[in-house]
Design a protein around this motif. Structure first.
Motif, PDB file in Angstrom:
ATOM      1  N   GLU A 201      -3.821   8.645  -3.321  1.00 36.55           N
ATOM      2  CA  GLU A 201      -4.459   7.356  -3.573  1.00 36.55           C
ATOM      3  C   GLU A 201      -5.974   7.372  -3.423  1.00 36.55           C
ATOM      4  N   SER A 202      -6.556   8.482  -2.992  1.00 34.20           N
ATOM      5  CA  SER A 202      -7.986   8.505  -2.713  1.00 34.20           C
ATOM      6  C   SER A 202      -8.627   9.804  -3.178  1.00 34.20           C
ATOM      7  N   ASP A 203      -9.906   9.715  -3.496  1.00 32.85           N
ATOM      8  CA  ASP A 203     -10.687  10.912  -3.771  1.00 32.85           C
ATOM      9  C   ASP A 203     -11.480  11.333  -2.543  1.00 32.85           C
ATOM     10  N   GLY A 204     -11.294  10.643  -1.430  1.00 32.43           N
ATOM     11  CA  GLY A 204     -12.060  10.895  -0.218  1.00 32.43           C
ATOM     12  C   GLY A 204     -11.521  12.051   0.597  1.00 32.43           C
ATOM     13  N   THR A 205     -12.197  12.289   1.721  1.00 33.94           N
ATOM     14  CA  THR A 205     -11.749  13.308   2.655  1.00 33.94           C
ATOM     15  C   THR A 205     -11.128  12.637   3.869  1.00 33.94           C
ATOM     16  N   PHE A 206     -10.103  13.264   4.379  1.00 37.97           N
ATOM     17  CA  PHE A 206      -9.396  12.776   5.552  1.00 37.97           C
ATOM     18  C   PHE A 206      -9.574  13.799   6.662  1.00 37.97           C
ATOM     19  N   GLN A 207     -10.081  13.340   7.778  1.00 38.22           N
ATOM     20  CA  GLN A 207     -10.320  14.234   8.907  1.00 38.22           C
ATOM     21  C   GLN A 207      -9.090  14.230   9.800  1.00 38.22           C
ATOM     22  N   LEU A 208      -8.414  15.358   9.858  1.00 45.62           N
ATOM     23  CA  LEU A 208      -7.213  15.532  10.657  1.00 45.62           C
ATOM     24  C   LEU A 208      -7.588  16.150  11.993  1.00 45.62           C
ATOM     25  N   GLY A 209      -7.039  15.616  13.070  1.00 44.00           N
ATOM     26  CA  GLY A 209      -7.298  16.156  14.395  1.00 44.00           C
ATOM     27  C   GLY A 209      -6.043  16.183  15.241  1.00 44.00           C
ATOM     28  N   GLY A 210      -5.896  17.259  15.990  1.00 40.43           N
ATOM     29  CA  GLY A 210      -4.747  17.441  16.869  1.00 40.43           C
ATOM     30  C   GLY A 210      -3.938  18.629  16.405  1.00 40.43           C
ATOM     31  N   PRO A 211      -3.809  19.662  17.243  1.00 38.47           N
ATOM     32  CA  PRO A 211      -3.157  20.901  16.789  1.00 38.47           C
ATOM     33  C   PRO A 211      -1.676  20.762  16.460  1.00 38.47           C
ATOM     34  N   GLU A 212      -0.936  19.941  17.186  1.00 37.50           N
ATOM     35  CA  GLU A 212       0.481  19.791  16.864  1.00 37.50           C
ATOM     36  C   GLU A 212       0.659  19.058  15.531  1.00 37.50           C
ATOM     37  N   LEU A 213      -0.125  18.006  15.331  1.00 43.46           N
ATOM     38  CA  LEU A 213      -0.065  17.291  14.053  1.00 43.46           C
ATOM     39  C   LEU A 213      -0.489  18.216  12.915  1.00 43.46           C
ATOM     40  N   ALA A 214      -1.555  18.972  13.116  1.00 41.47           N
ATOM     41  CA  ALA A 214      -2.024  19.898  12.075  1.00 41.47           C
ATOM     42  C   ALA A 214      -0.962  20.942  11.747  1.00 41.47           C
ATOM     43  N   THR A 215      -0.276  21.437  12.767  1.00 44.32           N
ATOM     44  CA  THR A 215       0.781  22.411  12.525  1.00 44.32           C
ATOM     45  C   THR A 215       1.884  21.800  11.668  1.00 44.32           C
ATOM     46  N   SER A 216       2.246  20.557  11.935  1.00 49.45           N
ATOM     47  CA  SER A 216       3.314  19.911  11.166  1.00 49.45           C
ATOM     48  C   SER A 216       2.876  19.597   9.733  1.00 49.45           C
ATOM     49  N   LEU A 217       1.569  19.524   9.503  1.00 51.63           N
ATOM     50  CA  LEU A 217       1.039  19.182   8.175  1.00 51.63           C
ATOM     51  C   LEU A 217       0.279  20.337   7.532  1.00 51.63           C
ATOM     52  N   VAL A 218       0.454  21.550   8.029  1.00 48.64           N
ATOM     53  CA  VAL A 218      -0.387  22.671   7.610  1.00 48.64           C
ATOM     54  C   VAL A 218      -0.392  22.880   6.096  1.00 48.64           C
ATOM     55  N   ASP A 219       0.711  22.606   5.424  1.00 50.80           N
ATOM     56  CA  ASP A 219       0.753  22.808   3.975  1.00 50.80           C
ATOM     57  C   ASP A 219      -0.041  21.761   3.203  1.00 50.80           C
ATOM     58  N   LEU A 220      -0.456  20.677   3.867  1.00 53.32           N
ATOM     59  CA  LEU A 220      -1.258  19.631   3.226  1.00 53.32           C
ATOM     60  C   LEU A 220      -2.750  19.755   3.538  1.00 53.32           C
ATOM     61  N   ILE A 221      -3.110  20.703   4.393  1.00 46.63           N
ATOM     62  CA  ILE A 221      -4.512  20.874   4.797  1.00 46.63           C
ATOM     63  C   ILE A 221      -5.247  21.693   3.749  1.00 46.63           C
ATOM     64  N   ASP A 222      -6.389  21.164   3.296  1.00 42.63           N
ATOM     65  CA  ASP A 222      -7.193  21.835   2.275  1.00 42.63           C
ATOM     66  C   ASP A 222      -8.285  22.708   2.878  1.00 42.63           C
ATOM     67  N   GLU A 223      -8.854  22.260   4.011  1.00 46.48           N
ATOM     68  CA  GLU A 223      -9.943  23.007   4.644  1.00 46.48           C
ATOM     69  C   GLU A 223      -9.727  23.023   6.154  1.00 46.48           C
TER      70      GLU A 223
END
Length: 184
Positions: free
Chosen positions: A117-139
């Motif tokens: 829904e957006s062309d923006g950037t989303f800042q993800l924080g938290g290692p457990e959350l990042a691990t669960s979403l690793v396939d959606l992380i671009d950078e």
């Protein structure tokens, strides 16, 4: 399509906190604070795990918004408050206005929808959350502070190999280094 950036401050040996759960990183300099403000200014929303959300929310919405704080910290506090925040948690029951509470089981579908829904950037924080979403992380952004913790909570306890390409690297006056990685 939006982009998800996983950003955490670490020790040079890759930990976000020491074995006791503490943070004893050196005080960042103005150039680091300015870089953080510039990034947050371009952030469409913060995506936090519960622990990082709790660590960020009070200092940046109450404590540092006061007149006595240095100008760059007051600016960060204002930018933080103006940026939509999503907290992914199964234990929190309520959150203040401006924060969206999402159940952990809905994290992937929520982040996928936000990216679509957006062309923006989303800042993800938290290692457990990042691990669960690793396939959606671009950078993957690492701000490494000049300290060795020798153990503790790692930047990303993913449990699998990720191939990345170093897209940007720079240093700050305080000895902090920034590395921006993108998927190979």
């Amino acid at each position: 399509m939006g982009r998800v950036i996983y950003w955490m401050n670490t020790s040079i040996d890759g930990y976000i906190e020491d074995p006791e759960g503490g943070l004893d990183f050196p005080e960042p300099t103005e150039d680091f604070r300015q870089a953080a403000n510039d990034h947050v200014r371009r952030t469409a929303a913060f995506l936090f795990g519960r622990r990082l959300y709790e660590a960020m929310e009070k200092p940046w919405t109450q404590d540092l918004g006061k007149e006595g704080a240095p100008p760059l910290e007051r600016e960060f506090a204002q930018l933080y408050k103006e940026t939509p925040r999503y907290v992914f948690s199964d234990t929190l029951q309520t959150v203040p206005e401006g924060v969206t509470l999402v159940r952990r089981e809905d994290a992937a579908s929520t982040v996928t929808r936000l990216k679509q829904e957006s062309d923006g950037t989303f800042q993800l924080g938290g290692p457990e959350l990042a691990t669960s979403l690793v396939d959606l992380i671009d950078e993957f952004w690492v701000y490494a502070f000049p300290v060795i913790l020798g153990g503790g909570k790692p930047y990303l306890p993913v449990g699998k190999q990720l191939r990345l390409h170093l897209a940007e690297h720079r240093g700050f006056a305080s000895g902090i280094t920034f590395r921006r990685y993108v998927r190979s």
